[in-house]
Design a protein around this motif. Structure first.
Motif, PDB file in Angstrom:
ATOM      1  N   GLU A  38       0.856  -1.245  -0.131  1.00 38.51           N
ATOM      2  CA  GLU A  38       0.138  -0.034   0.096  1.00 38.51           C
ATOM      3  C   GLU A  38       0.823   1.328   0.040  1.00 38.51           C
ATOM      4  O   GLU A  38       0.230   2.429  -0.544  1.00 38.51           O
ATOM      5  CB  GLU A  38      -0.852  -0.238   1.203  1.00 38.51           C
ATOM      6  CG  GLU A  38      -1.926  -1.168   1.204  1.00 38.51           C
ATOM      7  CD  GLU A  38      -2.947  -1.151   2.407  1.00 38.51           C
ATOM      8  OE1 GLU A  38      -2.964  -0.139   3.175  1.00 38.51           O
ATOM      9  OE2 GLU A  38      -3.392  -2.231   2.422  1.00 38.51           O
ATOM     10  N   CYS A  39       2.138   0.982   0.391  1.00 38.47           N
ATOM     11  CA  CYS A  39       2.847   2.359   0.251  1.00 38.47           C
ATOM     12  C   CYS A  39       3.689   2.506  -1.037  1.00 38.47           C
ATOM     13  O   CYS A  39       3.954   1.685  -1.638  1.00 38.47           O
ATOM     14  CB  CYS A  39       4.219   2.267   1.488  1.00 38.47           C
ATOM     15  SG  CYS A  39       5.492   3.307   0.968  1.00 38.47           S
ATOM     16  N   PRO A  40       2.951   3.566  -1.663  1.00 41.28           N
ATOM     17  CA  PRO A  40       3.553   3.570  -3.208  1.00 41.28           C
ATOM     18  C   PRO A  40       4.976   3.429  -3.331  1.00 41.28           C
ATOM     19  O   PRO A  40       5.486   3.248  -4.545  1.00 41.28           O
ATOM     20  CB  PRO A  40       3.047   5.150  -3.629  1.00 41.28           C
ATOM     21  CG  PRO A  40       2.877   5.733  -2.032  1.00 41.28           C
ATOM     22  CD  PRO A  40       2.486   4.823  -1.332  1.00 41.28           C
ATOM     23  N   SER A  41       5.662   3.738  -2.175  1.00 41.25           N
ATOM     24  CA  SER A  41       7.314   3.646  -2.329  1.00 41.25           C
ATOM     25  C   SER A  41       7.584   2.064  -1.983  1.00 41.25           C
ATOM     26  O   SER A  41       8.960   1.664  -1.924  1.00 41.25           O
ATOM     27  CB  SER A  41       7.959   4.494  -1.454  1.00 41.25           C
ATOM     28  OG  SER A  41       7.865   5.812  -1.962  1.00 41.25           O
ATOM     29  N   ARG A  42       6.509   1.317  -1.669  1.00 43.84           N
ATOM     30  CA  ARG A  42       6.905  -0.112  -1.084  1.00 43.84           C
ATOM     31  C   ARG A  42       8.081  -0.347  -0.289  1.00 43.84           C
ATOM     32  O   ARG A  42       8.863  -1.174  -0.331  1.00 43.84           O
ATOM     33  CB  ARG A  42       7.229  -0.854  -2.516  1.00 43.84           C
ATOM     34  CG  ARG A  42       6.397  -0.635  -3.792  1.00 43.84           C
ATOM     35  CD  ARG A  42       6.569  -1.613  -4.838  1.00 43.84           C
ATOM     36  NE  ARG A  42       6.187  -3.079  -4.400  1.00 43.84           N
ATOM     37  CZ  ARG A  42       6.691  -4.159  -5.145  1.00 43.84           C
ATOM     38  NH1 ARG A  42       7.493  -3.833  -6.257  1.00 43.84           N
ATOM     39  NH2 ARG A  42       6.557  -5.372  -4.654  1.00 43.84           N
ATOM     40  N   VAL A  43       7.823   0.586   0.817  1.00 42.07           N
ATOM     41  CA  VAL A  43       8.654   0.317   2.017  1.00 42.07           C
ATOM     42  C   VAL A  43       8.272  -0.980   2.634  1.00 42.07           C
ATOM     43  O   VAL A  43       7.235  -1.106   2.937  1.00 42.07           O
ATOM     44  CB  VAL A  43       8.510   1.595   3.012  1.00 42.07           C
ATOM     45  CG1 VAL A  43       9.424   1.286   4.408  1.00 42.07           C
ATOM     46  CG2 VAL A  43       8.864   2.650   2.325  1.00 42.07           C
ATOM     47  N   ASP A  44       9.392  -1.816   2.891  1.00 39.55           N
ATOM     48  CA  ASP A  44       8.937  -3.235   3.653  1.00 39.55           C
ATOM     49  C   ASP A  44       9.381  -3.052   5.071  1.00 39.55           C
ATOM     50  O   ASP A  44      10.691  -3.399   5.391  1.00 39.55           O
ATOM     51  CB  ASP A  44       9.750  -4.208   2.754  1.00 39.55           C
ATOM     52  CG  ASP A  44       9.211  -5.380   3.318  1.00 39.55           C
ATOM     53  OD1 ASP A  44       8.701  -5.781   4.443  1.00 39.55           O
ATOM     54  OD2 ASP A  44       9.793  -6.722   2.693  1.00 39.55           O
ATOM     55  N   MET A  45       8.587  -2.412   5.961  1.00 40.61           N
ATOM     56  CA  MET A  45       9.067  -2.171   7.296  1.00 40.61           C
ATOM     57  C   MET A  45       9.021  -3.633   8.072  1.00 40.61           C
ATOM     58  O   MET A  45       9.967  -3.879   8.949  1.00 40.61           O
ATOM     59  CB  MET A  45       7.837  -1.289   7.780  1.00 40.61           C
ATOM     60  CG  MET A  45       8.252  -0.810   9.267  1.00 40.61           C
ATOM     61  SD  MET A  45       9.988  -0.084   9.658  1.00 40.61           S
ATOM     62  CE  MET A  45       9.913   1.466   8.555  1.00 40.61           C
ATOM     63  N   ALA A  46       8.201  -4.610   7.704  1.00 41.51           N
ATOM     64  CA  ALA A  46       8.483  -5.942   8.407  1.00 41.51           C
ATOM     65  C   ALA A  46       9.822  -6.481   8.267  1.00 41.51           C
ATOM     66  O   ALA A  46      10.269  -6.790   9.081  1.00 41.51           O
ATOM     67  CB  ALA A  46       7.252  -6.834   7.851  1.00 41.51           C
ATOM     68  N   LYS A  47      10.380  -6.380   7.030  1.00 44.11           N
ATOM     69  CA  LYS A  47      11.735  -6.693   6.555  1.00 44.11           C
ATOM     70  C   LYS A  47      12.882  -6.057   7.653  1.00 44.11           C
ATOM     71  O   LYS A  47      13.715  -6.579   8.060  1.00 44.11           O
ATOM     72  CB  LYS A  47      12.073  -6.851   5.325  1.00 44.11           C
ATOM     73  CG  LYS A  47      13.375  -7.243   4.806  1.00 44.11           C
ATOM     74  CD  LYS A  47      13.596  -7.155   3.330  1.00 44.11           C
ATOM     75  CE  LYS A  47      15.112  -7.598   2.977  1.00 44.11           C
ATOM     76  NZ  LYS A  47      15.170  -7.428   1.485  1.00 44.11           N
ATOM     77  N   LEU A  48      12.543  -4.861   7.487  1.00 44.98           N
ATOM     78  CA  LEU A  48      13.395  -3.756   8.450  1.00 44.98           C
ATOM     79  C   LEU A  48      13.271  -4.364   9.859  1.00 44.98           C
ATOM     80  O   LEU A  48      14.438  -4.253  10.529  1.00 44.98           O
ATOM     81  CB  LEU A  48      13.215  -2.480   8.230  1.00 44.98           C
ATOM     82  CG  LEU A  48      13.401  -1.900   6.856  1.00 44.98           C
ATOM     83  CD1 LEU A  48      12.825  -0.570   6.381  1.00 44.98           C
ATOM     84  CD2 LEU A  48      14.912  -1.744   6.397  1.00 44.98           C
TER      85      LEU A  48
END
Length: 1006
Positions: free
Chosen positions: A643-653
């Motif tokens: 859903e983030c247009p930049s596709r930030v993967d906070m779960a992986k971080l």
């Protein structure tokens, strides 16, 4: 009109000296804490969270106040004056020009000051507090068929106060104008603490204001005098385009309309007064809309077409360039929304027509279609008449800013010249000229935006961490500004001046008006404390940048492969600050923010803290408690990846962070207990009757809370009396006996094989799901192999036990690759397990074998839907279609990685009515809900629980944790997809293998 001579004006004091000694922050903090109902934060984490917005700038504030009442705002300004603290009003913090960052006391109105205060349906006006979100307001107005019209791309998180203070406009401004055109009145807090209302004044009322004592009277007298003295200069120097938002709106007071200082505060970016509430004009929602999508083989042709399209009365004309379209096609969340594309256009113009009748809507469309000046330039036209298709196209357009940031490499599309408004008839000359400027400096550019009003958002692709990038940033700005002036345009078309464009205001408006702006600012703000450094007296464009030549990153050896993201820091820096994670009414991202409304618990907030931890600006670095606190409420739902247009993967971080945090601080027992669920589960199942009797007891729950961090209010799922493995073994033994008795072959040669991967929860807690899956696959003609049990490692990944998770992942890849080699499809039942194979393994144990396994393993619904569309299945011959209505709650990671279209399609085999509820995250999120009970239940209560309670039919949730949460939150039982499919099979002729055995020795369980 006779105007009295002004009383002695307040002295014109300069903007606060940046070299002056720091204010006494400790005493200011204590006074604020003692006097406010709202929140006061001066800690380092809060200062990092509010140091940035969606612009390239970063300035740590002194502290942050989240007022609960307007009295809190008044007291905050009182304390700020006493300690000479500048004050910066802030809403959603999505500003692209740096309006909402500064060395100041940030006052965030978005959390509490978000009420609708008054609504007059007959007069078509509404009065709201500044923290109301634009989409939320329009949801309130929808039953009355009214709307607040500035439809900015950040509409689902942009606050009304920010929209007005920025004088925003959005896509349909050609029809509705800018925010200032919708402002009727406002209540403001002046710099001296006076609360007053700005509204239309008749001549007598204006005379009274001009004679008034105090700061308010001085403001009226100064403003009135400046307008009279400089009226000719205002007419001569203000750009003659509708989308002009730079400087102060002195032109609004020269129109002959009633004198209204609300029009001046609009667009002032918080530099003149603090908006406490604002009354807005509303417009009817058009009954009919259509969206014409004109395809062009060159960008220049699309720009030439705009002025001709405008003649036909469109409500909006937006442009999408080829880069945005290509990036959209690469984005799994956006690609399905681009099915209307014909070929690979260099540009698409989105042209909306509307009307109160279908005939009125079609009149504009048909008029444009008959215009050769338009149609001879375009090579294709698609018209979207349906509301759903139109919404999907608009979603692509609104995602533009974030999507551009997915461009790989250190250089990113950068906002700084993007807001120029050019007369539409000059666009075809202006944009190529800007491209030439960029090319001269060796820079590519991307573009999108509001073609109808000449605001094409051009973004040069720059690396601001290099000297060359910084120099290009400065020079391109200066050279483009000269170009804007040459074409008679406005430097700021809707994004405002802020820190990024204010430096050119003297040159744009001339010395006379610029000094008038400065005098106006000082009249409103004698001590220079209201958001200084914006519009007037601004620093150079290259000061206070988030990045720069001296930008450093602390080295880190990661457990996940971040090479596709330009490293761990690159994955963090994918966040542009546009704040899509702050939406609260739709979608899944970000579940904890939707409940807490704290910036710290948004994806953007977490990214900001991680970035400053990695570049050394946050004391304690990456493994600090501040970073842990922010990431602790990340549910690892992966919604940000979709859903983030930049596709930030906070779960992986977060996974990566947790392993480093444990390495420095030790691994807590709770992480080990929940991360090793696959070790605990077989033991619990072995002692199932005893375990199931003990687990609900209060002393046991107390002990679990103290040792494993499992909230005592949470009931652990019971263990099955017999495992799925036992059922499989019993069934195979029975069938082998039958085959031997009949002399039949061991395997049916004509049946296609499929391997079923049973997860821990299916194996030990809900074996009935595995039984149902086996029956369904066999009924559809497959021979089912059961993959030998081995946990996918999801619990260890989620808990940051990455070394152990990697070892498990390697074993699973080796085991599952054998099925790849044999060409036997592998299907799973638990979405979080399948997403581990499809997504996490690619970065945890990268390699060809992993890629093959990731492509090979599917959710059972994905596998069945694909086989169906290929013509390999005839479900109508297998299942009975009942009358039950089915509501689907999609698992978060399933929605983010796989989507739920296959689930809905397969459920359609057994129900005439399948719909997916926009329920967001259930709140359980694996083990999250065990340790965060309150917030977990609040997340569920937002949308999911009420929907389940109201639904009279079946509820389907493929996620084990989702089913658990639904039961705990509503008392209702949700089912797995395969259970409903199994229930729709014809009655068996006494096949005892359908049931799960009640007991059996477990010595042979793995």
């Amino acid at each position: 009109m006779t105007v009295p001579a002004p009383k002695a004006p307040a002295p014109l004091t300069p903007t606060p000296d940046p070299t002056a000694p720091e204010p006494d922050l400790a005493r200011a903090y204590e006074e604020l804490r003692a006097s406010l109902e709202g929140e006061v934060r001066f800690d380092e984490a809060a200062r990092v969270l509010y140091a940035t917005d969606a612009s390239p700038y970063e300035i740590k504030p002194y502290g942050v106040v989240l007022p609960k009442t307007r009295e809190d705002v008044r007291r905050t300004l009182e304390v700020a004056r006493r300690y000479r603290l500048p004050v910066l009003p802030r809403g959603g913090g999505t500003s692209l020009a740096g309006q909402t960052v500064g060395r100041a006391l940030v006052v965030d109105v978005s959390k509490y000051l978000d009420r609708v205060l008054a609504f007059d349906e007959a007069a078509r006006t509404v009065t709201v507090e500044p923290g109301v979100v634009r989409d939320n307001l329009n949801l309130f107005l929808k039953p009355y068929k009214l709307q607040f019209t500035p439809d900015v791309s950040t509409t689902n998180r942009a606050n009304i106060g920010g929209i007005v203070a920025n004088n925003s406009a959005g896509t349909r401004s050609i029809k509705y104008g800018k925010a200032v055109d919708q402002v009727v009145a406002m209540t403001v807090l002046l710099a001296d603490g006076t609360v007053t209302t700005f509204r239309d004044l008749d001549p007598d009322e204006l005379q009274q204001k001009l004679r008034a004592p105090g700061l308010e009277g001085h403001i009226y007298r100064t403003t009135h005098r400046l307008v009279r003295e400089h009226e000719a200069e205002i007419h001569a120097r203000f750009p003659k385009v509708m989308r002009r938002v730079g400087g102060y709106n002195l032109d609004e007071l020269t129109t002959g309309k009633p004198f209204n200082l609300a029009k001046l505060v609009a667009g002032s970016e918080g530099t003149l007064a603090f908006i406490l509430d604002v009354t807005l004009k509303l417009f009817p929602i058009p009954a009919y809309k259509c969206l014409a999508l004109l395809h062009f083989d060159t960008l220049e042709k699309s720009l030439r077409a705009v002025q001709h399209i405008n003649r036909h009365g469109p409500a909006a004309v937006e442009t999408l360039d080829d880069t945005l379209l290509e990036l959209g096609l690469e984005n799994p969340n956006l690609a399905p929304l681009l099915s209307w594309l014909q070929g690979r256009p260099a540009a698409v113009l989105m042209v909306e027509f509307d009307g109160e009748s279908e005939a009125q809507m079609l009149a504009g469309l048909q008029s444009m279609q008959a215009d050769p000046a338009v149609m001879e330039l375009a090579y294709a036209l698609h018209v979207a008449y349906g509301a759903q298709e139109q919404a999907e196209v608009w979603e692509v357009r609104k995602a533009g800013l974030g999507v551009f940031n997915t461009i790989k490499g250190a250089a990113k599309p950068t906002p700084f010249i993007e807001d120029a408004a050019i007369p539409p008839e000059h666009l075809a000359e202006y944009i190529p000229a800007v491209a030439a400027i960029c090319a001269k400096h060796g820079v590519r550019m991307v573009s999108y935006g509001h073609a109808s009003v000449g605001v094409i958002h051009v973004r040069p692709i720059l690396d601001l961490k290099t000297r060359e990038g910084l120099e290009a940033y400065r020079k391109i700005s200066e050279e483009t500004f000269a170009l804007v002036r040459r074409f008679g345009g406005s430097w700021s078309g809707e994004h405002g001046d802020g820190l990024i464009r204010s430096y050119k205001n003297r040159e744009l408006f001339g010395d006379t008006l610029y000094e008038a702006f400065r005098e106006l600012k000082r009249a409103f703000d004698p001590e220079g404390l209201m958001n200084p450094g914006k519009i007037v007296d601004a620093p150079p464009i290259t000061e206070n940048l988030r990045y720069g030549e001296g930008y450093t990153v602390l080295p880190i050896a990661t457990h996940f492969d971040f090479s596709k993201d330009d490293g761990f820091m690159g994955a963090i820096e994918m966040c542009t600050g546009v704040g899509a994670c702050r939406k609260t009414t739709t979608g899944t991202m970000c579940p904890s923010y939707m409940v807490t409304r704290d910036e710290e618990h948004s994806t953007r907030g977490r990214a900001n803290l991680l970035r400053d931890a990695m570049n050394g600006r946050l004391p304690g670095g990456l493994t600090s408690q501040e970073v842990y606190n922010a990431l602790d409420l990340c549910l690892e739902c992966k919604a940000c990846k979709a859903e983030c247009p930049s596709r930030v993967d906070m779960a992986k971080l977060k996974y990566e962070f947790l392993q480093h945090f444990y390495d420095d601080h030790g691994t807590p027992l709770s992480a080990r207990a929940l991360g090793h669920a696959a070790v605990v589960a077989p033991v619990g199942r072995f002692f199932a009757p005893l375990a199931n009797a003990l687990l609900p007891l209060a002393p046991v729950r107390w002990l679990m809370e103290k040792t494993a961090g499992i909230d005592r209010r949470r009931a652990l799922p019971p263990y099955a009396n017999a495992s799925f493995h036992q059922w499989v073994r019993q069934r195979e033994a029975r069938r082998e006996e039958e085959r031997r008795a009949l002399g039949a072959p061991a395997h049916a040669a004509d049946k296609p094989k499929v391997a079923l991967f049973a997860d821990t929860w299916t194996m030990y807690n809900e074996p009935e799901v595995g039984v149902a899956a086996t029956r369904v696959l066999e009924a559809l003609g497959f021979e089912v192999e059961h993959v030998p049990y081995g946990c996918c490692g999801r619990p260890q990944i989620s808990k940051g036990l990455l070394r152990e998770a990697r070892a498990r992942a390697r074993k699973n890849v080796a085991a599952l690759h054998a099925y790849v080699a044999r060409g036997v499809p592998v299907v799973g039942l638990e979405p979080s397990c399948v997403t581990a194979f499809q997504d996490d393994y690619r970065d945890l144990v990268p390699g060809e074998a992993t890629e093959a396994v990731a492509a090979h393993v599917k959710m059972i619904d994905q596998f069945l839907a694909k086989a169906w569309t290929k013509g390999d299945l005839e479900p109508g011959r297998v299942f009975r279609k009942g009358e039950r209505h089915i509501m689907l709650h999609g698992h978060c990671q399933q929605r983010a990685i796989q989507g739920t279209s296959s689930t809905k399609a397969v459920l359609g085999w057994v129900s005439p009515d399948v719909f997916e509820v926009d329920s967001g995250c259930c709140g359980m999120a694996g083990s999250f809900g065990y340790g965060h009970y309150d917030i977990s239940m609040q997340i569920g209560e937002r949308r999911l629980f009420p929907a389940v309670r109201e639904h009279a039919g079946e509820t389907v949730a493929c996620g084990f944790s989702c089913r658990h949460q639904i039961r705990d939150g509503t008392g209702k039982r949700a089912k797995h997809l395969v259970e409903l499919l199994a229930e729709a099979l014809p009655e068996s002729d006494g096949d005892s293998s359908r049931s799960v055995p009640s007991s059996e020795a477990c010595a042979e369980l793995p």
